[in-house]
Each structure stands twice: as structure tokens, then as C-alpha cells.
Motif scaffolding. Structure first.
Motif, mmCIF file in Angstrom:
data_model
loop_
_atom_site.group_PDB
_atom_site.id
_atom_site.type_symbol
_atom_site.label_atom_id
_atom_site.label_comp_id
_atom_site.label_asym_id
_atom_site.label_seq_id
_atom_site.Cartn_x
_atom_site.Cartn_y
_atom_site.Cartn_z
ATOM 1 N N PRO A 3 0.810 -0.962 -0.084
ATOM 2 C CA PRO A 3 -0.323 0.213 0.463
ATOM 3 C C PRO A 3 1.184 1.326 -0.030
ATOM 4 O O PRO A 3 2.181 0.976 0.745
ATOM 5 N N PRO A 4 0.073 2.497 -0.416
ATOM 6 C CA PRO A 4 1.122 3.815 -0.596
ATOM 7 C C PRO A 4 2.050 3.803 0.788
ATOM 8 O O PRO A 4 3.046 4.884 0.377
ATOM 9 N N ASP A 5 1.052 3.961 1.517
ATOM 10 C CA ASP A 5 2.055 4.319 2.889
ATOM 11 C C ASP A 5 2.452 3.666 3.935
ATOM 12 O O ASP A 5 3.210 3.742 4.663
ATOM 13 N N LEU A 6 3.375 2.757 3.300
ATOM 14 C CA LEU A 6 4.495 1.768 2.808
ATOM 15 C C LEU A 6 5.470 1.865 2.600
ATOM 16 O O LEU A 6 6.500 1.077 2.358
ATOM 17 N N TYR A 7 5.531 3.357 2.029
ATOM 18 C CA TYR A 7 7.186 3.669 1.367
ATOM 19 C C TYR A 7 8.017 4.970 2.150
ATOM 20 O O TYR A 7 6.566 5.842 2.784
ATOM 21 N N ASN A 8 8.940 5.236 1.946
ATOM 22 C CA ASN A 8 9.274 5.957 2.160
ATOM 23 C C ASN A 8 9.145 6.308 3.339
ATOM 24 O O ASN A 8 9.483 7.335 4.299
ATOM 25 N N LEU A 9 9.706 4.876 4.357
ATOM 26 C CA LEU A 9 9.745 4.737 6.003
ATOM 27 C C LEU A 9 11.049 5.376 6.720
ATOM 28 O O LEU A 9 12.230 4.473 5.807
ATOM 29 N N ASP A 10 10.711 5.296 7.717
ATOM 30 C CA ASP A 10 12.621 6.114 7.901
ATOM 31 C C ASP A 10 12.541 4.691 8.474
ATOM 32 O O ASP A 10 14.304 4.491 9.259
ATOM 33 N N VAL A 11 12.037 3.962 9.582
ATOM 34 C CA VAL A 11 12.752 2.857 10.230
ATOM 35 C C VAL A 11 11.910 1.195 9.852
ATOM 36 O O VAL A 11 10.379 1.623 9.908
ATOM 37 N N VAL A 12 12.143 0.430 9.551
ATOM 38 C CA VAL A 12 11.534 -1.176 9.634
ATOM 39 C C VAL A 12 11.899 -1.830 10.509
ATOM 40 O O VAL A 12 12.744 -2.733 10.513
ATOM 41 N N PHE A 13 10.817 -2.070 11.437
ATOM 42 C CA PHE A 13 11.125 -4.083 12.032
ATOM 43 C C PHE A 13 10.546 -5.030 11.497
ATOM 44 O O PHE A 13 9.208 -5.173 11.186
ATOM 45 N N CYS A 14 11.341 -5.658 11.345
ATOM 46 C CA CYS A 14 10.753 -7.657 10.850
ATOM 47 C C CYS A 14 11.970 -8.218 11.465
ATOM 48 O O CYS A 14 12.712 -8.676 10.646
ATOM 49 N N ARG A 15 11.152 -8.460 12.898
ATOM 50 C CA ARG A 15 11.892 -9.441 12.915
ATOM 51 C C ARG A 15 11.368 -11.243 13.388
ATOM 52 O O ARG A 15 10.467 -10.897 13.907
ATOM 53 N N ASN A 16 11.900 -12.238 13.414
ATOM 54 C CA ASN A 16 11.852 -13.636 13.277
ATOM 55 C C ASN A 16 10.613 -13.471 11.919
ATOM 56 O O ASN A 16 9.520 -14.198 12.688
ATOM 57 N N VAL A 17 10.681 -12.834 11.242
ATOM 58 C CA VAL A 17 9.288 -13.079 10.277
ATOM 59 C C VAL A 17 9.880 -14.256 9.260
ATOM 60 O O VAL A 17 9.358 -14.629 8.963
ATOM 61 N N THR A 18 10.868 -13.814 8.334
ATOM 62 C CA THR A 18 10.919 -14.306 6.970
ATOM 63 C C THR A 18 12.247 -15.825 7.890
ATOM 64 O O THR A 18 12.102 -16.446 6.289
ATOM 65 N N ILE A 19 12.476 -16.044 9.131
ATOM 66 C CA ILE A 19 12.786 -17.260 9.035
ATOM 67 C C ILE A 19 11.381 -18.575 8.595
ATOM 68 O O ILE A 19 12.450 -19.407 8.467
ATOM 69 N N TYR A 20 10.615 -17.968 7.961
ATOM 70 C CA TYR A 20 9.586 -18.843 8.271
ATOM 71 C C TYR A 20 9.340 -19.427 6.481
ATOM 72 O O TYR A 20 9.098 -19.779 6.052
ATOM 73 N N PHE A 21 9.307 -18.490 6.157
ATOM 74 C CA PHE A 21 9.610 -17.953 4.042
ATOM 75 C C PHE A 21 10.744 -18.973 3.333
ATOM 76 O O PHE A 21 11.818 -19.599 3.832
ATOM 77 N N THR A 22 9.889 -19.543 2.677
ATOM 78 C CA THR A 22 11.028 -20.015 1.303
ATOM 79 C C THR A 22 11.891 -18.969 0.748
ATOM 80 O O THR A 22 11.468 -17.295 1.419
ATOM 81 N N GLU A 23 13.275 -19.761 0.506
ATOM 82 C CA GLU A 23 14.224 -18.527 -0.401
ATOM 83 C C GLU A 23 13.751 -17.553 -1.301
ATOM 84 O O GLU A 23 14.215 -16.584 -0.675
ATOM 85 N N SER A 24 13.053 -18.129 -2.087
ATOM 86 C CA SER A 24 11.837 -16.924 -3.356
ATOM 87 C C SER A 24 11.332 -15.913 -2.624
ATOM 88 O O SER A 24 11.678 -14.858 -2.839
ATOM 89 N N ALA A 25 10.250 -16.746 -1.395
ATOM 90 C CA ALA A 25 9.741 -16.060 -1.144
ATOM 91 C C ALA A 25 10.752 -14.655 -0.227
ATOM 92 O O ALA A 25 10.517 -13.121 -0.637
#
Length: 205
Positions: free
Chosen positions: A95-117
Motif C-alpha cells: 500500500p502507498p503508506d508503506l513507502y519512504n519509511l524511516d525505520v522498518v522492524f521485521c524480526r523473526n518473520v522471514t525465517i519461516y519463508f522459502t528462499e524465493s519468498a
């Protein structure tokens, strides 16, 4: 990203309020996303049991929570800084409001994804940041962020990356990710700071 029942975004909101109390007010918003609408609904209730807040300092509990004898509920001043929304990192367009952010926290999320995802999400996270913005990840998620736009920053035990100047080469793209992020607006930048992290479980309360 992956905010679950809200512990981490509310902790960030409290840290912002504490910083503002000492350094003056400034415009700020925490956008908290998760794929699970039930988790989002629970987060919006802003109620937590004793186990969830067991490591929160007493001064913070007294200042930012109301206790009803069974649960602790965050005061509205904290809640008004946080906006929750359901979002699928892998499948949804950004969505448009998830651009140009100062900080993003994404912790203990992508460890469950496939390599391509994971690679797709890592590119999206980098594109979401403004130039000079920061990405915080868990230690197990350090691999995959060296895609030409993010550089690791050494801060002791905290693992984070900073977005660098864009290169002349085109950014990788994936179907459904939307257009590249617009040029950053310097006026939207928050004051530089180092926000303290509250004693936490999984990075939250």
C-alpha cells in the motif's frame, strides 16, 4: 511487519513518547502489520496479562497502563500512535503508506519463508525505506539483505541495516510488488535518535 498481538509496536510507541518527553514533540506514527486478522483484532484491544508485562519496569507500567485487577490496558495516548492493518508480505501489493519509511522492524518473520519468498520480501523491505532509513531484523535473518541497497550497521548486539544511495543499475522486481518507491522527502524524516528498547519478549512488552 509481523506485529502479532501488538507488543512490539506498542513498545516502540512508548519509546517514542519517552523520547518526546525529553526532547520535544515531533510527528510520528507506527504502522503495524500482520497477516493474521485475529492477531490484529487482539492487538487493538491493547490488553495484556501479567506474563506479557513481567519485564516492563514499574515506572512504565504506572505511566502507560491501567490495571483492572486482572489485565493491563495501554492508555489511549500510546494507542493513538499505532495504526494496525492486515497485510501479507509475500502476496499483497504494498500500500502507498508503506513507502519512504524511516525505520522498518521485521524480526523473526522471514525465517519461516522459502528462499524465493524471503528474497522477494527482502527487496520489498529495502524499497519501503527512505534513503538512510534503517531495517531491524533478528540475528537468524541477516542473510539475504546484501542486495546492493542495504549495508549492515554495527551497534553491538543489535542487528540492523541502513539503506544506501541508489545505484545506476535497475532494482530487482517481482510481479505484484508495484512501482519503485518515490524519491524520499527530506521533510518527512524523523529526528535522528536512538530509541531505547523496553525489556521485552520477542522484541515487545
Amino acid at each position: 511487519a509481523g506485529c502479532a498481538s501488538g507488543e512490539e509496536p506498542y513498545s516502540l510507541a512508548i519509546a517514542l513518547l519517552e523520547y518526546q518527553a525529553h526532547h520535544g514533540e515531533f510527528e510520528a506514527e507506527v504502522i503495524a502489520t500482520d497477516i493474521d486478522q485475529h492477531a490484529i483484532a487482539a492487538a487493538c484491544q491493547r490488553r495484556y496479562g501479567e506474563r506479557a508485562v513481567r519485564r516492563v519496569p514499574d515506572a512504565i507500567l504506572e505511566k502507560y497502563f491501567d490495571f483492572d485487577g486482572q489485565t493491563y490496558r495501554l492508555i489511549p495516548e500510546v494507542a493513538q500512535l499505532v495504526r494496525f492493518k492486515v497485510h501479507n508480505l509475500v502476496r499483497d501489493d504494498r500500500p502507498p503508506d508503506l513507502y519512504n519509511l524511516d525505520v522498518v522492524f521485521c524480526r523473526n518473520v522471514t525465517i519461516y519463508f522459502t528462499e524465493s519468498a524471503r528474497d522477494r520480501v527482502n527487496i520489498l523491505l529495502a524499497d519501503s525505506l527512505r534513503e538512510g532509513g534503517y531495517l531491524f531484523v533478528a540475528s537468524a535473518e541477516a542473510i539475504g539483505h546484501n542486495l546492493g541497497r542495504l549495508e549492515p550497521v554495527s551497534t553491538g548486539q543489535t542487528l540492523l541495516f541502513q539503506k544506501q544511495q541508489p545505484s545506476t543499475a535497475p532494482s530487482p522486481s517481482f510481479p505484484g510488488t508495484g512501482a519503485s518507491a518515490p524519491p524520499p522527502d527530506p521533510s518527512s524524516r524523523l529526528p535522528d535518535s536512538q530509541l531505547g528498547t523496553l525489556p521485552a519478549r520477542k522484541g515487545g512488552l
